[in-house]
Motif scaffolding. Sequence first.
Motif, short mmCIF file in Angstrom:
data_model
loop_
_atom_site.label_atom_id
_atom_site.label_comp_id
_atom_site.label_asym_id
_atom_site.label_seq_id
_atom_site.Cartn_x
_atom_site.Cartn_y
_atom_site.Cartn_z
N VAL A 136 31.10 36.85 39.92
CA VAL A 136 31.45 38.09 40.59
C VAL A 136 32.11 37.75 41.92
CG1 VAL A 136 29.60 39.35 39.45
CG2 VAL A 136 29.16 38.25 41.66
N PRO A 137 32.62 38.74 42.66
CA PRO A 137 33.31 38.43 43.92
C PRO A 137 32.48 37.55 44.86
CG PRO A 137 33.69 40.70 43.34
CD PRO A 137 32.71 40.18 42.34
N ALA B 255 25.07 22.04 36.46
CA ALA B 255 26.49 22.28 36.70
C ALA B 255 26.78 22.76 38.12
CB ALA B 255 27.02 23.31 35.69
N ILE B 256 25.85 23.51 38.69
CA ILE B 256 26.07 24.04 40.05
C ILE B 256 25.10 23.41 41.06
CG2 ILE B 256 27.04 26.25 39.32
CD1 ILE B 256 24.27 27.48 39.71
N GLU B 257 24.44 22.32 40.64
CA GLU B 257 23.46 21.64 41.51
C GLU B 257 22.47 22.65 42.06
OE1 GLU B 257 25.51 19.35 44.47
OE2 GLU B 257 26.94 18.55 43.02
N ALA C 78 29.78 25.44 44.00
CA ALA C 78 30.41 26.66 43.45
C ALA C 78 31.51 26.32 42.46
CB ALA C 78 30.96 27.50 44.60
N GLY C 79 32.08 25.14 42.59
CA GLY C 79 33.14 24.75 41.65
C GLY C 79 32.64 24.58 40.23
N ALA D 259 30.06 32.82 44.71
CA ALA D 259 30.31 31.68 45.61
C ALA D 259 30.15 32.12 47.06
CB ALA D 259 31.71 31.12 45.37
N GLY D 260 29.61 31.21 47.88
CA GLY D 260 29.44 31.49 49.30
C GLY D 260 30.13 30.46 50.15
N ASP D 261 29.79 30.45 51.43
CA ASP D 261 30.39 29.50 52.36
C ASP D 261 29.98 28.07 52.02
OD1 ASP D 261 31.51 31.61 53.70
OD2 ASP D 261 29.86 31.79 55.14
N GLY D 262 30.90 27.14 52.30
CA GLY D 262 30.59 25.73 52.16
C GLY D 262 30.33 25.28 50.74
N GLY D 263 30.88 26.00 49.76
CA GLY D 263 30.67 25.59 48.37
C GLY D 263 29.34 25.99 47.80
N LYS D 264 28.57 26.79 48.55
CA LYS D 264 27.26 27.23 48.04
C LYS D 264 27.46 28.27 46.93
CE LYS D 264 24.75 25.04 51.22
NZ LYS D 264 24.19 25.78 52.35
#
Length: 889
Positions: free
Chosen positions: A788-789, A853-855, A872-873, A820-825
């Motif tokens: 989602v966004p 997959a998302i740690e 987040a990748g 996804a959030g800041d810093g790849g979270k």
Amino acid sequence: MQTHEISRRFREYFTDHGHTPVPSASLILEDPNLLFVNAGMVQFKPYFLGDAPAPWPRATSIQKCVRTGDIDEVGKTTRHNTFFQMAGNFSFGDYFKAQAIEHAWALLTNSQSEGGYGFDPDRLWATVYTDDDEALDLWKKIAGLPEERIQRRDGKDNYWDMGIPGPGGPCSEIYYDRGPEHGREGGPVADEDRYLEVWNLVFMQDVRGELSPKEGHKPIGSLPRRNIDTGMGIERVAALLQGVDNVYETDLVRPVIAKAEEMSGRRYGAGNPVDDVRFRVIADHARSGMMIIGDGVTPGNEARGYVLRRLLRRIVRSVRLLGVQEPVLGEFAAVVRDTMSPSYPELATDFPRIESIMRKEEETFLATLASGSRIFDLAADRLVDDGKATLPGDKAFQLHDTYGFPIDLTLEMAAERGLSVDETGFRELMAEQRARAKADAASRKTGHGDQSVYRELLAQGNTVFTGYEELTTEAKVIGLVRDGKRLSGAGEGEILEVILDRTPLYAEAGGQESDAGTITTASGAVLEVVDVQKIARKLWVHQVRVRSGEITEGAEVEARVDPEWRVGARQGHSGTHVVHAALRQVLGPTALQSGSYNKPGYLRLDFAWSGALSPETKSEIEEVSNLAVRQDLPVQVVYTDMGGAQELGAVALFGETYDETVRVVEIGGPWSRELCGGTHVEHSSQIGPISLLGESSVGSGSRRLEAYVGMDAMRYLAKERALVQNLAAMLKVPDVEVPARVEALVDRLRNAERELEKLRAGQLLSSAGTLAEQAEDVRGTALVALKVPDGIGGGDLRNLAVEVRNRLGARPGVVALFSAGDGGKVAFVVATTAAARDAGLAAGKLVPAFAPAIEARGGGKPDLAQGGGANAGGIGEAVTALRRALDGA
């Protein structure tokens, strides 16, 4: 014989035999190798090391000590104690082995009517170091001990050093045979429960290197003067003279157990060994905690504060396990005060502060127990849901380490739920933590570096400080030092240490920064003084930068304090005293200074207090301080001894060491009286305005006030005034209306943010129907798994997932949303319908399918699980992994 009488006899015996009585030092001394004073010799270390000449050839003391290396063992045996009193007699290059043995033997065996302890000589044994033939012969000659009652022991038992390079020497110990009912025959080497050590004589004669003679290594040299350090354990002697089995049953310890018996209704020694351990923990830790707080420590999460916190919380834990639920620390504190104050009267005079700290820590811990119980319940619920019966060791350790939840309460609560605890795993993690702590402590331990250059200079006499009377002093250079080596001279640009026979420059001490100034010679050399420190509190060492010319040893110089610096320094230090007095006036006498720092124009003051001060309280402290400035109170200095200072009511700082003659600084007579060696103004008006900058926490139970004084306060207030004027101009309102206008603007902004949040949440939830319509069928399960966004928080993400799940109706369905959030979270939520759960699809059990997959970390119940990840990748891969897991379910 009562314990206080045992102490009195020891002190009187050695005073009568030419020893100077020295009061117990604080448990808190500035020693990088020690959290607490743990032996009677600690306060005399500079004399044993030769860093300073001893003020007396021989001394005696009753030193309060704390050893905390085996806190967890306290109570399990009757031999472990954290607090104890060590009676000592010391010789600094005066008498040695023969007289030390004579004194110990005489005091122990002289009849009680003659002032001794009256021990039966036939029940005393001695041990000596492996090859100390001299000590063995002296025991036979002086005490008449037969050789079969003198045993040789190796370095682990009969060699003493500080655990680091420095002084050391062989030991000789005296043991008392308690009789066959206490163990087997054969002397101390056979049974140290039957043969109880009462006295240890250290013949300090060696210098040890990196490797200790305790481990069989040879000393690297001999001390320049041989010393004696002997100690007698007051509590152990009390147990023997009072005819009880152990120190817990002596007159100063048993009353704490009696209070615990009264409160719990249970009895010590009634045949329940588990209860007996708890009683002993309470008795030991109550005394230790009281004494540690008395010397200025407050509970915290580091170093001394953490040790104190552990002690107090172990009391509360032990009392709860005895069935007592109400607060108890104040009750135990009162018992310790009544039993110990004859020897330590400060426990009575300072009792309100000590009790307040103990009560507040108990309140904090009871709240911790409540939160820990909730965390335990959640963990237990998950175990039951998962069909498991053992709480993992790492979870028990987390409860203990992060939340302060004791393991035995975890065990008790687990048993009530029919669960067990992986104690082995818990103990392994505890052992790893202790190993890390020991390694950290070892890394901080330092040997005693080569101080010989300063000893040589001290032998020429102490530096005379003239800075109380003058700012310029004619002096002579008695030494130039760089990197521990003497220099004959130094030239322009060089940095070195200069030692003078006289100086007006204040050396850093008591929280006050050292003076700035110059040292000049008749030939035109100019040295900038950048720092001044004291060695052994006797020798002023000036760190200087040679600006021009050349300085040589023996040169006649002029030492000069920067007058502007001194004005500001005096204001800062006197201001500290004024703020401290104002603090005590506003908050009460328990708000004692625990540390300070001051320099020209600035001061900070740390004090024991449990909560933040209100704006009104801070304003009151500031007003009381400035009223004292306006009243132009006289500042006077009184020289007296410690007893005289206590009679005056002077405040002594925690952890400070004072000489026999002390300096009391009074501001307004009794309004502010403190022991202090700093430089001060003559009248309080010379401090100038005092402006508090703020107040903050510097650890649990400790707060910090900061302030500007004098011109720095004026400059600060001018900046504040300019700020208000600028705001008034921007808002187009008078100065006095700025706060109201800013408050109105902030309210409008908050309301706007709330409205935006409602709109955003509504828009988000409105998309639930569309998302539900996009569900794909995976083996009969409706799956909604997508990104989602960005930036949607956990709460909103959960609401959206639940709404999508509701739109799936009665069919089996799984909803997995990622944002996804800041810093790849990345945040995620997984929700399942009732039909999906009936089919065996639990939300919490689906998380491991995509977590790598998302740690990710996180989990939850069968209907809802949520958590976060660091990659987040990997969201696309996570969606694929979840789809694959359902396809193979």
